[in-house]
Each structure stands twice: as C-alpha cells, then as structure tokens.
Design a protein around this motif. Structure first.
Motif, PDB file in Angstrom:
ATOM      1  N   UNK A  82      19.336  -4.804   2.801  1.00  0.00           N
ATOM      2  CA  UNK A  82      19.367  -3.398   2.230  1.00  0.00           C
ATOM      3  C   UNK A  82      18.507  -3.484   0.871  1.00  0.00           C
ATOM      4  N   UNK A  83      17.958  -2.465   0.693  1.00  0.00           N
ATOM      5  CA  UNK A  83      17.421  -2.312  -0.727  1.00  0.00           C
ATOM      6  C   UNK A  83      18.363  -1.703  -1.810  1.00  0.00           C
ATOM      7  N   UNK A  84      17.942  -1.972  -3.029  1.00  0.00           N
ATOM      8  CA  UNK A  84      18.906  -1.574  -4.012  1.00  0.00           C
ATOM      9  C   UNK A  84      17.904  -0.772  -5.134  1.00  0.00           C
ATOM     10  N   UNK A  85      16.897  -0.551  -4.599  1.00  0.00           N
ATOM     11  CA  UNK A  85      15.733   0.338  -5.343  1.00  0.00           C
ATOM     12  C   UNK A  85      14.441  -0.221  -5.245  1.00  0.00           C
ATOM     13  N   UNK A  86      13.570   0.487  -5.790  1.00  0.00           N
ATOM     14  CA  UNK A  86      12.123   0.116  -5.689  1.00  0.00           C
ATOM     15  C   UNK A  86      11.774  -1.480  -6.283  1.00  0.00           C
ATOM     16  N   UNK A  87      12.329  -1.701  -7.354  1.00  0.00           N
ATOM     17  CA  UNK A  87      12.118  -3.310  -7.964  1.00  0.00           C
ATOM     18  C   UNK A  87      12.620  -4.298  -6.989  1.00  0.00           C
ATOM     19  N   UNK A  88      13.475  -3.867  -6.291  1.00  0.00           N
ATOM     20  CA  UNK A  88      14.026  -4.754  -5.377  1.00  0.00           C
ATOM     21  C   UNK A  88      13.063  -5.277  -4.353  1.00  0.00           C
ATOM     22  N   UNK A  97      14.137   4.124  -0.753  1.00  0.00           N
ATOM     23  CA  UNK A  97      13.139   4.428  -1.308  1.00  0.00           C
ATOM     24  C   UNK A  97      12.139   5.315  -0.636  1.00  0.00           C
ATOM     25  N   UNK A  98      11.769   6.308  -1.011  1.00  0.00           N
ATOM     26  CA  UNK A  98      11.026   7.511  -0.163  1.00  0.00           C
ATOM     27  C   UNK A  98       9.406   6.935  -0.582  1.00  0.00           C
ATOM     28  N   UNK A 134       0.902  -1.184  -0.103  1.00  0.00           N
ATOM     29  CA  UNK A 134       0.065   0.045  -0.128  1.00  0.00           C
ATOM     30  C   UNK A 134       1.016   0.958   0.098  1.00  0.00           C
ATOM     31  N   UNK A 135       1.838   1.335  -0.657  1.00  0.00           N
ATOM     32  CA  UNK A 135       2.981   2.490  -0.873  1.00  0.00           C
ATOM     33  C   UNK A 135       3.214   2.702  -2.409  1.00  0.00           C
ATOM     34  N   UNK A 136       3.307   4.110  -2.412  1.00  0.00           N
ATOM     35  CA  UNK A 136       3.966   4.487  -3.785  1.00  0.00           C
ATOM     36  C   UNK A 136       5.273   5.076  -3.399  1.00  0.00           C
ATOM     37  N   UNK A 137       6.164   4.331  -4.136  1.00  0.00           N
ATOM     38  CA  UNK A 137       7.701   4.824  -3.742  1.00  0.00           C
ATOM     39  C   UNK A 137       8.607   5.346  -4.804  1.00  0.00           C
ATOM     40  N   UNK A 138       9.656   5.915  -4.327  1.00  0.00           N
ATOM     41  CA  UNK A 138      10.516   6.629  -5.299  1.00  0.00           C
ATOM     42  C   UNK A 138      11.986   6.336  -4.787  1.00  0.00           C
ATOM     43  N   UNK A 139      12.898   6.158  -5.711  1.00  0.00           N
ATOM     44  CA  UNK A 139      14.273   5.565  -5.119  1.00  0.00           C
ATOM     45  C   UNK A 139      14.886   7.137  -4.609  1.00  0.00           C
ATOM     46  N   UNK A 140      15.766   6.978  -3.745  1.00  0.00           N
ATOM     47  CA  UNK A 140      16.558   7.909  -3.375  1.00  0.00           C
ATOM     48  C   UNK A 140      17.982   7.628  -3.118  1.00  0.00           C
ATOM     49  N   UNK A 141      19.151   8.437  -3.414  1.00  0.00           N
ATOM     50  CA  UNK A 141      20.417   8.119  -2.960  1.00  0.00           C
ATOM     51  C   UNK A 141      20.763   8.390  -1.787  1.00  0.00           C
TER      52      UNK A 141
END
Length: 288
Positions: free
Chosen positions: A245-251, A216-217, A202-209
C-alpha cells in the motif's frame, strides 16, 4: 594540569593529515559561486552538484596555485554529486569505506575561494542509509558538528588516521557527509554514462485520502510512457505497487531507483471506484 606535549603532538598530527591531503583538493569556480572538489581519479574531480551553475565554464584552482578549465562529465542532483573532467595532473585521493563512529574526531580539508582551508569537528550522527529530499540513496547517515562555509562544500572529510571517508555538503541546518560508498557508486555511473538511470512511469500524480488509507490520483499520463502502454488512464487512483500500500507520491517515487529500470511491477488502482490492475514495465526517465 594539561600536558603541553600531548597538545603539541595532536596539533602536529592534525597539521600532517591536512598537508598530506591538500594536494588532492582543488577549488571549483562556477558562474559566481566557489566550492571545493577533490581528485577522484586521474583527470576526474568530484564536487558538490548543488554548487555548480546549470551552464558555463568551470574553473579549477590547483593546490600549487595553477589554474585549469573543467567540463562537467555528469551530475546527480539527488545525491549532490557531480563529476568534472580536467586536463591537469592532480594526485587522486584514496577513499576509505569506513564509516566513523559517533563522537569521533573529523578533519575537513577544503578550500575557501582558492585558499586552502581546514576545520576540526566531531561526528554528531552516524547511522544507517537514508534517502535525500531529492530521492537519492545515501549509503550512511553521517553528520558533523563543524562550521562550514559555502565554498568548502565538496571538501573531504577525514578520520583521525587521515583516511578520507566522504565529501562534505551543507544540509538543512547541519553539515552532512556523502560517504565513500555513495561517491564510488554514483561517480562510476557518471563517468561511464554521464547520468544516473532513474525509473520512469510516465505519470503526474497527486495524493488523495481514501476510506482505508492514502492513494495517488493520476493527473497526467505521458502517452509515450510505460504506464500508458499498460493501460493506466488519467483519473485512476493507484493504491498499491507490488501488493504494498502507498503512503503518498514520495513513497511511489522511492521505488523508482536505478535498479527499477526494466522491472515489471504490479499496480493496483481504482477506476470509477472499481479495482483494476496493471503490469507496468518501468522505463528510464528521460533527460530533462
């Protein structure tokens, strides 16, 4: 000098393989597109999901020249598998779980706009399971060096003994085979439920460095979803799930397969730069 007897024997064997399989193969007409399908069980046809329109009647062209109308029993965009119900007597094909080795010959039995068709190629890749661009779990990586028309998608890939080991589809710049293990797993769920259960946060996400990696924010929170119930808010930055640890939204999306529904996951995040943790019970993604 080439032995003509050997070539004649090979030609006859290939023609026999095609003739034995053709009665189980049908043409599928959806809106303006043509594709191929095959009888998986009595009254049930498997075809390539990408070839089906979002709505409207689905026409079936039988091997004996007859016609029938099918309804969509279920579809899974992530594995490109769709299941159709049809009131017609079509002999189901027997699928083998064998994955052919690299370099093996393969015969594709399909249709081309209601006309039976066949093609001969070679297995150009044979490897381990992989995840499709849409997030579907495919049990083996099989690619064919063969030319395939759009209307032949959904046809059967046969090994040199005539056993069907999967369904052919068009991938980016290559012909892919959706293997038997994937077809059986997905089609069985489509037959009983009409859809494939997918995990839902139930989240909308965006990757952040971040300084020490990628997070992911949270850009959106479904107020009725599992993350909201766990206390996650818009602006939180998720950095790990179950200590990974995450590597991005797809992960993160990759962890939300059918088996994830109902599981409790530990989500580590940053809120205003401070670490926070949540326990989220993964829900089931609602139908679109």
């Amino acid at each position: 000098m080439t032995d003509p007897t050997a070539l004649t024997s090979l030609s006859s064997a290939l023609a026999d393989i095609v003739a034995r399989t053709a009665p189980s193969v049908v043409s599928v007409h959806s809106h303006r597109s043509y594709a191929t399908g095959f009888a998986w069980k009595p009254g049930l046809i498997v075809t390539a999901d990408e070839t089906l329109a979002d709505e409207g009647e689905v026409g079936i062209g039988l091997a004996d020249g007859g016609r029938a109308t099918a309804t969509i029993a279920g579809r899974d965009h992530t594995t490109d598998i769709a299941l159709l119900r049809v009131d017609a007597a079509i002999a189901p094909v027997r699928l083998t779980a064998t994955v052919p080795p690299l370099g093996a010959l393969s015969v594709v039995v399909a249709t081309n706009r209601d006309t039976p068709s066949a093609a001969l190629g070679m297995v150009s890749a044979s490897g381990k399971s992989w995840r499709s661009l849409r997030g579907g779990d495919i049990d083996a990586r099989i690619e064919l060096d063969v030319r395939l028309r759009e209307s032949q998608q959904g046809g059967l890939a046969l090994d040199s003994t005539g056993e069907a080991y999967g369904m052919v589809v068009l991938g980016p710049r290559r012909v892919l085979v959706i293997p038997t293990a994937t077809i059986e797993r997905v089609a069985t769920q489509l037959e009983t439920r009409g859809r494939i259960a997918r995990g839902y946060l139930g989240l909308g996400l965006q990757p952040v460095r971040l300084e020490d990696g990628i997070g992911v924010m949270v850009m959106y929170v479904d107020t009725a979803g599992p993350s909201a119930a766990a206390g996650i808010r818009q602006g939180d930055v998720i950095v790990a799930v179950n200590d990974q640890k995450l590597s991005g939204v797809r992960a993160l999306a990759g962890t939300l397969g059918p088996s994830s529904v109902g599981a409790v996951v530990d989500v580590a995040a940053l809120r205003g730069g401070e670490p926070v943790g949540f326990k989220v019970t993964v829900g089931e993604r609602p139908e679109a």
